[in-house]
Structures are given as C-alpha cells and as structure tokens.
Motif scaffolding. Sequence first.
Motif, PDB file in Angstrom:
ATOM      1  N   TRP A  59       0.755  -1.348   0.041  1.00 13.91           N
ATOM      2  CA  TRP A  59       0.198  -0.004  -0.010  1.00 13.91           C
ATOM      3  C   TRP A  59       1.003   1.136  -0.013  1.00 13.91           C
ATOM      4  CZ3 TRP A  59      -5.556  -0.599  -0.114  1.00 13.91           C
ATOM      5  CH2 TRP A  59      -6.000   0.580  -0.053  1.00 13.91           C
ATOM      6  N   VAL A  60       1.978   1.229   0.715  1.00 14.06           N
ATOM      7  CA  VAL A  60       2.723   2.586   0.834  1.00 14.06           C
ATOM      8  C   VAL A  60       3.664   2.481  -0.324  1.00 14.06           C
ATOM      9  CG1 VAL A  60       4.753   3.460   2.199  1.00 14.06           C
ATOM     10  CG2 VAL A  60       2.995   2.467   3.285  1.00 14.06           C
ATOM     11  N   VAL A  61       4.073   1.558  -0.754  1.00 18.66           N
ATOM     12  CA  VAL A  61       4.755   1.649  -2.112  1.00 18.66           C
ATOM     13  C   VAL A  61       3.783   2.224  -3.290  1.00 18.66           C
ATOM     14  CG1 VAL A  61       5.946   0.278  -3.934  1.00 18.66           C
ATOM     15  CG2 VAL A  61       6.537   0.037  -1.687  1.00 18.66           C
ATOM     16  N   GLY A  62       2.697   1.685  -3.324  1.00 20.10           N
ATOM     17  CA  GLY A  62       1.624   2.324  -4.454  1.00 20.10           C
ATOM     18  C   GLY A  62       1.622   3.690  -4.261  1.00 20.10           C
ATOM     19  N   TYR A  63       1.395   3.915  -3.003  1.00 17.98           N
ATOM     20  CA  TYR A  63       1.284   5.767  -2.705  1.00 17.98           C
ATOM     21  C   TYR A  63       2.074   6.376  -3.352  1.00 17.98           C
ATOM     22  CZ  TYR A  63       0.516   9.929  -0.055  1.00 17.98           C
ATOM     23  OH  TYR A  63       0.192  10.963   0.316  1.00 17.98           O
ATOM     24  N   TYR A  64       3.517   5.950  -3.008  1.00 15.33           N
ATOM     25  CA  TYR A  64       4.504   6.871  -3.533  1.00 15.33           C
ATOM     26  C   TYR A  64       4.770   6.610  -5.048  1.00 15.33           C
ATOM     27  CZ  TYR A  64       5.602   8.254   0.975  1.00 15.33           C
ATOM     28  OH  TYR A  64       5.762   8.830   2.442  1.00 15.33           O
ATOM     29  N   VAL A  65       4.362   5.538  -5.549  1.00 10.12           N
ATOM     30  CA  VAL A  65       4.563   5.360  -7.004  1.00 10.12           C
ATOM     31  C   VAL A  65       3.431   6.349  -7.801  1.00 10.12           C
ATOM     32  CG1 VAL A  65       3.936   3.925  -8.887  1.00 10.12           C
ATOM     33  CG2 VAL A  65       5.285   2.865  -7.074  1.00 10.12           C
ATOM     34  N   THR A  66       2.203   6.647  -6.941  1.00  4.43           N
ATOM     35  CA  THR A  66       1.301   7.567  -7.440  1.00  4.43           C
ATOM     36  C   THR A  66       2.026   8.898  -7.396  1.00  4.43           C
ATOM     37  OG1 THR A  66      -0.621   6.052  -6.855  1.00  4.43           O
ATOM     38  CG2 THR A  66      -1.136   8.273  -7.124  1.00  4.43           C
ATOM     39  N   LYS A  67       2.408   9.229  -6.317  1.00  2.87           N
ATOM     40  CA  LYS A  67       2.988  10.481  -6.175  1.00  2.87           C
ATOM     41  C   LYS A  67       4.222  10.936  -7.351  1.00  2.87           C
ATOM     42  CE  LYS A  67       3.993  12.719  -2.323  1.00  2.87           C
ATOM     43  NZ  LYS A  67       4.339  13.007  -0.904  1.00  2.87           N
ATOM     44  N   ILE A  68       4.926   9.812  -7.409  1.00  3.35           N
ATOM     45  CA  ILE A  68       6.140   9.948  -8.911  1.00  3.35           C
ATOM     46  C   ILE A  68       5.015  10.070 -10.249  1.00  3.35           C
ATOM     47  CG2 ILE A  68       7.799   8.751 -10.030  1.00  3.35           C
ATOM     48  CD1 ILE A  68       8.499   7.402  -7.182  1.00  3.35           C
ATOM     49  N   VAL A  69       4.259   9.384 -10.300  1.00  2.00           N
ATOM     50  CA  VAL A  69       3.474   9.476 -11.530  1.00  2.00           C
ATOM     51  C   VAL A  69       2.630  10.675 -11.674  1.00  2.00           C
ATOM     52  CG1 VAL A  69       1.404   8.324 -12.854  1.00  2.00           C
ATOM     53  CG2 VAL A  69       3.372   7.176 -12.031  1.00  2.00           C
ATOM     54  N   ASN A  70       2.083  11.173 -10.531  1.00  2.00           N
ATOM     55  CA  ASN A  70       1.673  12.580 -10.782  1.00  2.00           C
ATOM     56  C   ASN A  70       2.400  13.714 -11.095  1.00  2.00           C
ATOM     57  OD1 ASN A  70      -0.971  11.399 -10.414  1.00  2.00           O
ATOM     58  ND2 ASN A  70      -1.162  12.100  -8.110  1.00  2.00           N
ATOM     59  N   TYR A  71       3.696  13.472 -10.273  1.00  2.00           N
ATOM     60  CA  TYR A  71       4.697  14.739 -10.523  1.00  2.00           C
ATOM     61  C   TYR A  71       5.087  14.591 -12.160  1.00  2.00           C
ATOM     62  CZ  TYR A  71       9.242  17.003 -10.810  1.00  2.00           C
ATOM     63  OH  TYR A  71      10.096  17.642 -11.237  1.00  2.00           O
ATOM     64  N   LYS A  72       5.545  13.261 -12.460  1.00  2.86           N
ATOM     65  CA  LYS A  72       5.846  13.512 -13.950  1.00  2.86           C
ATOM     66  C   LYS A  72       4.962  13.954 -14.870  1.00  2.86           C
ATOM     67  CE  LYS A  72       9.422  10.058 -13.311  1.00  2.86           C
ATOM     68  NZ  LYS A  72      10.277   8.739 -13.671  1.00  2.86           N
ATOM     69  N   GLN A  73       3.681  13.572 -14.556  1.00  4.47           N
ATOM     70  CA  GLN A  73       2.713  14.037 -15.395  1.00  4.47           C
ATOM     71  C   GLN A  73       2.387  15.769 -15.581  1.00  4.47           C
ATOM     72  OE1 GLN A  73      -0.735  11.749 -14.506  1.00  4.47           O
ATOM     73  NE2 GLN A  73      -0.251   9.903 -15.844  1.00  4.47           N
ATOM     74  N   ALA A  74       2.400  16.252 -14.094  1.00  5.38           N
ATOM     75  CA  ALA A  74       2.259  17.546 -14.009  1.00  5.38           C
ATOM     76  C   ALA A  74       3.614  18.253 -14.471  1.00  5.38           C
ATOM     77  CB  ALA A  74       2.400  17.910 -12.554  1.00  5.38           C
ATOM     78  N   LYS A  75       4.775  17.701 -14.507  1.00  4.41           N
ATOM     79  CA  LYS A  75       5.894  18.285 -15.425  1.00  4.41           C
ATOM     80  C   LYS A  75       5.734  18.373 -16.909  1.00  4.41           C
ATOM     81  CE  LYS A  75      10.874  17.571 -15.536  1.00  4.41           C
ATOM     82  NZ  LYS A  75      12.058  16.741 -15.273  1.00  4.41           N
ATOM     83  N   LEU A  76       5.231  17.016 -17.329  1.00  6.64           N
ATOM     84  CA  LEU A  76       4.989  17.055 -18.872  1.00  6.64           C
ATOM     85  C   LEU A  76       3.988  18.070 -19.290  1.00  6.64           C
ATOM     86  CD1 LEU A  76       5.664  15.346 -21.425  1.00  6.64           C
ATOM     87  CD2 LEU A  76       3.635  13.935 -20.758  1.00  6.64           C
ATOM     88  N   ASP A  77       2.992  18.337 -18.536  1.00  5.61           N
ATOM     89  CA  ASP A  77       1.750  19.159 -18.847  1.00  5.61           C
ATOM     90  C   ASP A  77       2.636  20.666 -18.666  1.00  5.61           C
ATOM     91  OD1 ASP A  77       0.029  17.456 -19.090  1.00  5.61           O
ATOM     92  OD2 ASP A  77      -0.937  17.654 -17.085  1.00  5.61           O
ATOM     93  N   ARG A  78       3.119  21.097 -17.687  1.00  2.00           N
ATOM     94  CA  ARG A  78       3.858  22.497 -17.626  1.00  2.00           C
ATOM     95  C   ARG A  78       4.869  22.558 -18.960  1.00  2.00           C
ATOM     96  NH1 ARG A  78       8.116  22.647 -13.230  1.00  2.00           N
ATOM     97  NH2 ARG A  78       9.390  21.431 -15.003  1.00  2.00           N
ATOM     98  N   ASP A  79       5.589  21.613 -19.057  1.00  2.00           N
ATOM     99  CA  ASP A  79       6.430  21.872 -20.341  1.00  2.00           C
ATOM    100  C   ASP A  79       5.772  21.778 -21.619  1.00  2.00           C
ATOM    101  OD1 ASP A  79       8.604  21.759 -18.669  1.00  2.00           O
ATOM    102  OD2 ASP A  79       9.053  19.409 -19.008  1.00  2.00           O
ATOM    103  N   MET A  80       4.763  21.147 -21.715  1.00  2.00           N
ATOM    104  CA  MET A  80       3.765  21.643 -23.141  1.00  2.00           C
ATOM    105  C   MET A  80       2.920  22.649 -23.095  1.00  2.00           C
ATOM    106  SD  MET A  80       1.924  17.754 -24.106  1.00  2.00           S
ATOM    107  CE  MET A  80       1.138  17.620 -22.565  1.00  2.00           C
ATOM    108  N   MET A  81       2.698  23.164 -21.852  1.00  2.00           N
ATOM    109  CA  MET A  81       2.097  24.347 -21.827  1.00  2.00           C
ATOM    110  C   MET A  81       2.951  25.660 -22.248  1.00  2.00           C
ATOM    111  SD  MET A  81      -1.122  24.104 -21.566  1.00  2.00           S
ATOM    112  CE  MET A  81      -1.920  25.683 -21.486  1.00  2.00           C
TER     113      MET A  81
END
Length: 110
Positions: A59-81
């Motif tokens: 459960w804890v590993v899944g939580y931190y994997v979700t945090k990493i995925v959310n950060y990478k997607q937000a970074k990609l959105d920021r770069d595209m914008m």
Amino acid sequence: MGLLPEEANALPPPGIANRNSVWLGMSGLLVSMLHNNLNRRPAVMSGLHRHTLLTTVGWVVGYYVTKIVNYKQAKLDRDMMSYARSHPEEFAEKERKTFAEIVEPFHPIR
C-alpha cells in the motif's frame, strides 16, 4: 524524500485509496498467501502478521508510485503548456463554427 525534487511538494497529495495502492496492497496479500501455500500451511489463517506487513508495504509503495506518476505528468503538462505559449503561431485559434454551418440543410422527402 529522495525520489522527487522539492517542486513536487507543491502538488496536492494523492488520495489514500488510489489505484496503485490498492493493486500493490492486494499483491502483497496474495504474495504472503502464496508463500504460505508453497510452505504447505493454511493460506489465509497462518501468519496473519505477514499478511498485514506485506499488505501495508504494498500500500505504501503504491502511494509513493502514485506521487511519482503525478509529478511526472504535471511536469510534462507544464512543459507542453510553456511550449504552446512560446510558439503561438503553431497553436493558432481556429475559427469557431456553429453546428448549423457544419451540417447540410435537412429536406424531408415525402
């Protein structure tokens, strides 16, 4: 936290029960049950502490994997914008049409 930079702290935290946490938590439970089964013990009722431990770790590993995925997607959105803002000629606004301009006129056949 070593996996994410400080700018990741600006993002909202993911929910406690997210897709990755549930999947990895259930995987931890199934691994502990498989371990019991391979050692010829009762799969569910033997080693409840191990079930709890592996489910929590998953459960804890899944939580931190979700945090990493959310950060990478937000970074990609920021770069595209930022690219779209710096190259407005490639992303010009199209002329808006109404639905009546797109569809041919309707003439019923009687």
